[in-house]
Design a protein around this motif. Structure first.
Motif, mmCIF file in Angstrom:
data_model
loop_
_atom_site.group_PDB
_atom_site.id
_atom_site.type_symbol
_atom_site.label_atom_id
_atom_site.label_comp_id
_atom_site.label_asym_id
_atom_site.label_seq_id
_atom_site.Cartn_x
_atom_site.Cartn_y
_atom_site.Cartn_z
ATOM 1 N N PRO A 28 0.810 -1.233 0.000
ATOM 2 C CA PRO A 28 0.000 0.000 0.000
ATOM 3 C C PRO A 28 0.839 1.278 0.000
ATOM 4 N N GLN A 29 1.883 1.309 0.804
ATOM 5 C CA GLN A 29 2.696 2.518 0.875
ATOM 6 C C GLN A 29 3.467 2.750 -0.423
ATOM 7 N N VAL A 30 3.888 1.662 -1.061
ATOM 8 C CA VAL A 30 4.577 1.772 -2.343
ATOM 9 C C VAL A 30 3.603 2.270 -3.408
ATOM 10 N N PHE A 31 2.345 1.774 -3.360
ATOM 11 C CA PHE A 31 1.323 2.253 -4.289
ATOM 12 C C PHE A 31 1.105 3.752 -4.098
ATOM 13 N N ASP A 32 0.986 4.192 -2.837
ATOM 14 C CA ASP A 32 0.784 5.621 -2.569
ATOM 15 C C ASP A 32 1.934 6.456 -3.108
ATOM 16 N N LEU A 33 3.144 5.947 -2.962
ATOM 17 C CA LEU A 33 4.318 6.669 -3.438
ATOM 18 C C LEU A 33 4.301 6.786 -4.958
ATOM 19 N N ILE A 38 3.378 10.048 -9.946
ATOM 20 C CA ILE A 38 2.708 10.239 -11.235
ATOM 21 C C ILE A 38 1.847 11.505 -11.197
ATOM 22 N N GLY A 39 1.123 11.693 -10.097
ATOM 23 C CA GLY A 39 0.244 12.850 -9.993
ATOM 24 C C GLY A 39 0.978 14.171 -9.952
ATOM 25 N N HIS A 40 2.280 14.149 -9.590
ATOM 26 C CA HIS A 40 3.078 15.382 -9.526
ATOM 27 C C HIS A 40 4.265 15.311 -10.493
ATOM 28 N N ARG A 41 4.031 14.681 -11.635
ATOM 29 C CA ARG A 41 5.121 14.429 -12.590
ATOM 30 C C ARG A 41 5.616 15.685 -13.283
ATOM 31 N N GLU A 42 4.901 16.808 -13.110
ATOM 32 C CA GLU A 42 5.331 18.050 -13.762
ATOM 33 C C GLU A 42 6.527 18.691 -13.066
ATOM 34 N N ARG A 43 6.952 18.135 -11.905
ATOM 35 C CA ARG A 43 8.038 18.764 -11.171
ATOM 36 C C ARG A 43 8.888 17.718 -10.452
ATOM 37 N N VAL A 44 10.032 18.174 -9.980
ATOM 38 C CA VAL A 44 10.885 17.335 -9.131
ATOM 39 C C VAL A 44 10.287 17.335 -7.726
ATOM 40 N N VAL A 45 10.071 16.145 -7.175
ATOM 41 C CA VAL A 45 9.484 15.984 -5.842
ATOM 42 C C VAL A 45 10.617 15.820 -4.835
ATOM 43 N N SER A 46 10.631 16.636 -3.785
ATOM 44 C CA SER A 46 11.704 16.587 -2.795
ATOM 45 C C SER A 46 11.454 15.507 -1.748
ATOM 46 N N LYS A 47 12.488 15.202 -0.982
ATOM 47 C CA LYS A 47 12.365 14.249 0.124
ATOM 48 C C LYS A 47 11.315 14.726 1.117
ATOM 49 N N ASP A 48 11.313 16.008 1.426
ATOM 50 C CA ASP A 48 10.339 16.545 2.381
ATOM 51 C C ASP A 48 8.910 16.386 1.865
ATOM 52 N N ASP A 49 8.704 16.577 0.553
ATOM 53 C CA ASP A 49 7.375 16.381 -0.036
ATOM 54 C C ASP A 49 6.881 14.964 0.236
ATOM 55 N N LEU A 50 7.746 13.984 -0.025
ATOM 56 C CA LEU A 50 7.357 12.582 0.145
ATOM 57 C C LEU A 50 7.082 12.260 1.610
ATOM 58 N N ASN A 52 6.189 14.302 4.039
ATOM 59 C CA ASN A 52 4.981 14.979 4.516
ATOM 60 C C ASN A 52 3.713 14.338 3.986
ATOM 61 N N THR A 53 3.773 13.806 2.753
ATOM 62 C CA THR A 53 2.573 13.244 2.136
ATOM 63 C C THR A 53 2.400 11.757 2.452
ATOM 64 N N ILE A 54 3.430 10.977 2.217
ATOM 65 C CA ILE A 54 3.304 9.514 2.357
ATOM 66 C C ILE A 54 3.416 9.083 3.816
ATOM 67 N N TRP A 55 4.298 9.746 4.554
ATOM 68 C CA TRP A 55 4.521 9.347 5.954
ATOM 69 C C TRP A 55 3.917 10.353 6.950
ATOM 70 N N GLN A 56 3.119 11.300 6.426
ATOM 71 C CA GLN A 56 2.451 12.300 7.271
ATOM 72 C C GLN A 56 3.413 13.007 8.221
#
Length: 518
Positions: A28-33, A38-50, A52-56
């Motif tokens: 499930p967590q890999v699916f969320d990642l 994919i949903g934010h493919r227009e930009r480089v996603v930072s470690k902090d983004d991931l 904050n979103t995946i691990w709250q």
């Protein structure tokens, strides 16, 4: 939402990742990642983004994050070395870089698990091109052409393209069109061959209807061999641009025969009207089709962008009072880009609007962003050229126009690129070159906007060809009878001092041709 990339599909509602009919087991967590990337493919996603979103926002080690990213890569058949789907940017983050198609609702699956789009968007598979050269080592170049073309076509609006990995399972085998249609749900097959002989290379390509087996379109590409990698990109770009126009024509014919046209049918009929030319009647007809498409499906993004295109072309052809309609287009594009921030053509059109409303630097940046999203958007180069002209750098314009021609030498918008080159030469006082470009534009499109006749009249007058200048001036006044030198100054799309000084010379040419001052 369903996302399609490579030969995979990701269903966010069913939380399923599939390769063909095979369900890929994914935590499930890999699916969320994966979904987030994919949903934010227009930009480089930072470690902090991931985090904050995946691990709250919980504390996560670099090792744990790297492990999850590697799991995503394994699930989609990528690797840290290859980075074909997910690319790492050191000290910045990661980005999903594979070409993606998305559908907002459920899609009927074929027995093979791939989306059946025979009744929806035109669907296509680019089969591996055949190497007809005696040297088997040329296979790498032939495969590169196939991959480049697949990537370029996958960026085009309204077309679903089967992923490269699936297509290459057919390499070196006999292809049964009915089998491909049944298993993959594709409407069209693109086949080709590459032959290298001496210092030249020849590519033959044909588009085939999988239902009838009929050849719908064929093209030959023949040129001297230069840098092979550059040739891969150029060949892919040219074929993709030509094929895109052909697919619109074929789909429009199909839609016209449909007993009950759907939203995409109306869209393709509208695009066929656009491709027939930019005279007012074609644009009015096209807009009606796009309105009908949106009546049937208000979420049809392709129709929204196409309508913005029509409204932009109509507004930019106006000599005066273009600001208000362009502001309306800008508001529409703002709404489109808020929903789909990585739509290449929407960014390009936003650039055009800004270039024509005295914001050339911003407009150039928007067109450059569109090219970052779709490197083959030839018209964006021509608009950048016009933007350069409006910034007092008209000497740079022609190079951008020629790049547009390199990518799409038979483009149905080529007449407008010629206009841009002519305007730049007029600004530079190169009257003979300006006359050359404007006359080429008129030959390419007889339903020309009035400003071309006026610019041509000014250039001819400066060359002392007064009678011919007067003839083109009269032709322009038939289309815009109230036009005057005062209106020419008032209609300036730029307030750059260099450009305003250059436009004074053009106004003097109009005076010599006989245009009234007020």
């Amino acid at each position: 939402m369903r996302y399609f990339f490579e030969d995979l599909s990701l269903d966010t509602d069913q939380r399923e990742l599939r390769r063909g009919e095979e369900m890929i087991a994914i935590a499930p967590q890999v699916f969320d990642l994966l979904e987030y990337l994919i949903g934010h493919r227009e930009r480089v996603v930072s470690k902090d983004d991931l985090i904050n979103t995946i691990w709250q926002g919980r504390a996560v080690s670099d090792v744990a994050l790297t492990t999850r990213l590697n799991s995503v890569r394994r699930a989609v058949g990528d690797s840290g070395d290859e980075q074909r789907v997910i690319r790492t940017f050191p000290r910045k983050g990661v980005r999903f870089i594979a070409a993606v198609r998305e559908t907002p609702g459920p899609t009927t699956a074929t027995p093979g698990g791939l989306p059946s789009v025979i009744s929806g968007k035109p669907s296509l598979i680019v089969l591996p091109f055949a190497n007809l050269s005696p040297d088997p080592e040329q296979d790498y170049f032939v495969d590169g052409v196939t991959e480049s073309l697949t990537t370029d076509l996958s960026r085009m609006a309204g077309i679903f393209v089967i992923g490269r990995n699936t297509a290459f399972t057919f390499k070196g085998t006999y292809v049964d069109l009915k089998l491909i249609r049944g298993e993959l749900g594709v409407r069209y097959v693109l086949q080709g061959s590459v032959q290298r002989g001496g210092s030249r290379i020849r590519i033959n390509v044909q588009l085939i209807d999988t239902e009838t087996g009929n050849q719908l379109w064929a093209e030959r590409f023949d040129k001297p061999i230069a840098d092979l990698f550059d040739m891969q990109d150029e060949i892919g770009a040219r074929l993709a641009n030509q094929l895109g126009t052909e697919l619109v024509t074929v789909e429009a014919r199909r839609a016209a025969r449909a007993p009950c046209a759907d939203s995409m049918d109306q869209y393709f009929q509208g695009m066929a009207s656009v491709n027939r030319g930019s005279d007012p009647s074609n644009l009015v007809q096209a807009r009606r089709f796009f309105e009908q498409a949106l009546d049937l499906d208000p979420t049809n993004l392709d129709a929204m962008v196409a309508m913005a295109f029509v409204d932009t072309m109509r507004a930019t052809s106006m000599l005066i009072d273009r600001t208000a309609p362009l502001r309306m287009v800008e508001a529409s594009l703002d709404r489109i880009l808020a929903k789909t921030p990585n739509h290449a053509m929407a960014h390009c059109l936003m650039g055009v609007v800004q270039i024509f409303t005295k914001r050339a630097a911003q407009g150039i940046a928007e067109c450059e962003r569109s090219l970052a999203l779709d490197r083959n958007l030839a018209t964006a180069y021509a608009w950048i050229g016009l933007g350069k002209c409006n910034l007092g750098c008209a000497e740079e314009t022609e190079a951008y126009v020629m790049e547009a021609f390199r990518l799409s030498p038979r483009d149905n918008r080529a007449f407008s690129w010629m206009n841009t080159a002519g305007v730049a030469q007029s600004y530079l006082g190169a009257d003979e070159a300006a006359v050359h470009w404007f006359k080429r534009s008129i030959e390419a499109n007889r339903n020309i906007a009035p400003f071309v006749n006026f610019y041509l009249a000014a250039a001819l007058a400066h060359l002392g060809q007064i009678e011919e200048a007067q003839a083109y001036l009269r032709a322009g006044l038939i289309l815009a009878p109230d036009f005057s030198i005062a209106q020419f100054h008032a209609s300036s799309p730029t307030d750059h001092l260099t450009c305003l000084a250059q436009r004074v010379r053009i106004a003097e040419g109009l005076r010599k041709a006989g245009l009234r001052p007020e």
